[in-house]
Scaffold this active site. Sequence first.
Site, PDB file in Angstrom:
ATOM      1  N   HIS A  68       0.808  -1.224   0.000  1.00 36.50           N
ATOM      2  CA  HIS A  68       0.000   0.000   0.000  1.00 36.50           C
ATOM      3  C   HIS A  68       0.837   1.268   0.000  1.00 36.50           C
ATOM      4  O   HIS A  68       0.336   2.339   0.327  1.00 36.50           O
ATOM      5  CB  HIS A  68      -0.952  -0.016   1.199  1.00 36.50           C
ATOM      6  CG  HIS A  68      -1.923  -1.153   1.159  1.00 36.50           C
ATOM      7  ND1 HIS A  68      -2.502  -1.700   2.287  1.00 36.50           N
ATOM      8  CD2 HIS A  68      -2.410  -1.868   0.109  1.00 36.50           C
ATOM      9  CE1 HIS A  68      -3.306  -2.699   1.942  1.00 36.50           C
ATOM     10  NE2 HIS A  68      -3.261  -2.814   0.622  1.00 36.50           N
TER      11      HIS A  68
ATOM     12  N   THR B 230      -3.104  -9.071  11.154  1.00 34.79           N
ATOM     13  CA  THR B 230      -4.041  -8.598  10.150  1.00 34.79           C
ATOM     14  C   THR B 230      -5.343  -9.372  10.265  1.00 34.79           C
ATOM     15  O   THR B 230      -5.342 -10.566  10.603  1.00 34.79           O
ATOM     16  CB  THR B 230      -3.481  -8.733   8.725  1.00 34.79           C
ATOM     17  OG1 THR B 230      -4.498  -8.363   7.773  1.00 34.79           O
ATOM     18  CG2 THR B 230      -3.001 -10.144   8.435  1.00 34.79           C
TER      19      THR B 230
END
EC number: 2.3.1.286
Length: 247
Positions: free
Chosen positions: A110, A177
Site C-alpha cells: 500500500h 491482520t
Amino acid sequence: MVEQRAPHLVVLTGAGISAESGIQTFRAADGLWADHPIEEVATPEAWRRHPERVLRFYDARRDQVRRARPNAAHQALARLERHGFRVSIVTQNIDDLHERAGSRHVLHLHGEILKARSSVDPRLRYPLPRGGIRLGDVCDKGSQLRPDVVWFGEAVPHFVDACEIAASADLLLVVGTSLAVMPAASLLEHAPLDTPCVLVDPEANALAPPGVTRIGQPAGQGVPTLVRHWQREGRLWLPETLVGAAT
C-alpha cells in the site's frame, strides 16, 4: 547458518504489528478514521477536492511513524534473516519499521508514507527524510507531489509481485491482520496448496480461515517465540507444544 536455497518464509504483516509500536490502526474504535472519514482524506476524490486536508492528514501520520520504533516482532523477523534464513516480508503497512529493524526484503503493498510521488507518473518517487509535502512541491515533470500511498479506489501496483512471492512460500506467516482487506487477504490463495500457514494475532481463533494454524498472541510475543524455535532447530517448523498452548 542456513543456506539461501533453504525453505522460504513469506510473512504477511498488517496493522496489528505496527500498533504494538504505537501506530494507530484504521479499524479500532479510536483509530485513524474516528476523526477522519475515509472519503475526506484517503480517496482520489478527496485529493481533487481538498488536497490541503489530505496533505495535513498524511503529515500527521508521517510524524507518528517517525516517532515509532520497531518492536520485538519486527526485530525477531530481522534477526531470523541475519541468522541466514530466507525471509520475504509483504506488508500492508506504510511505515518503515521492518526496514529500521533490519529486514532487507520488504514489499509494501500500500505504499510508503516516508516517500512522495508524482501525481501524474507513479514511477517518480522521492524520499522524505524529514518534513512533509506542501502544495507547490512538484515532481520532475512539474506535477504536484502526493503521498506515496494507495488510496481507497486505487489499484494495488505491487500485487502481482506479492502473488509471485506468496507462490514461492514454503511456510506462510500472517501477523497482525484481520485478513479482511482485499486484495491482500487473497494472497493466501496464491501459496502452494500444501504450504503451512500460521496466523499470529490476539484474535487468531476468530480470524483464521479453515486450515490456518492459530497462535492467539500479540505479534511481539508470538513472533519472537516462533523465531527462537526456528533458530534453535535451523529449519522452519511448527512445534506442536507452542501451537497447542497458544490456540
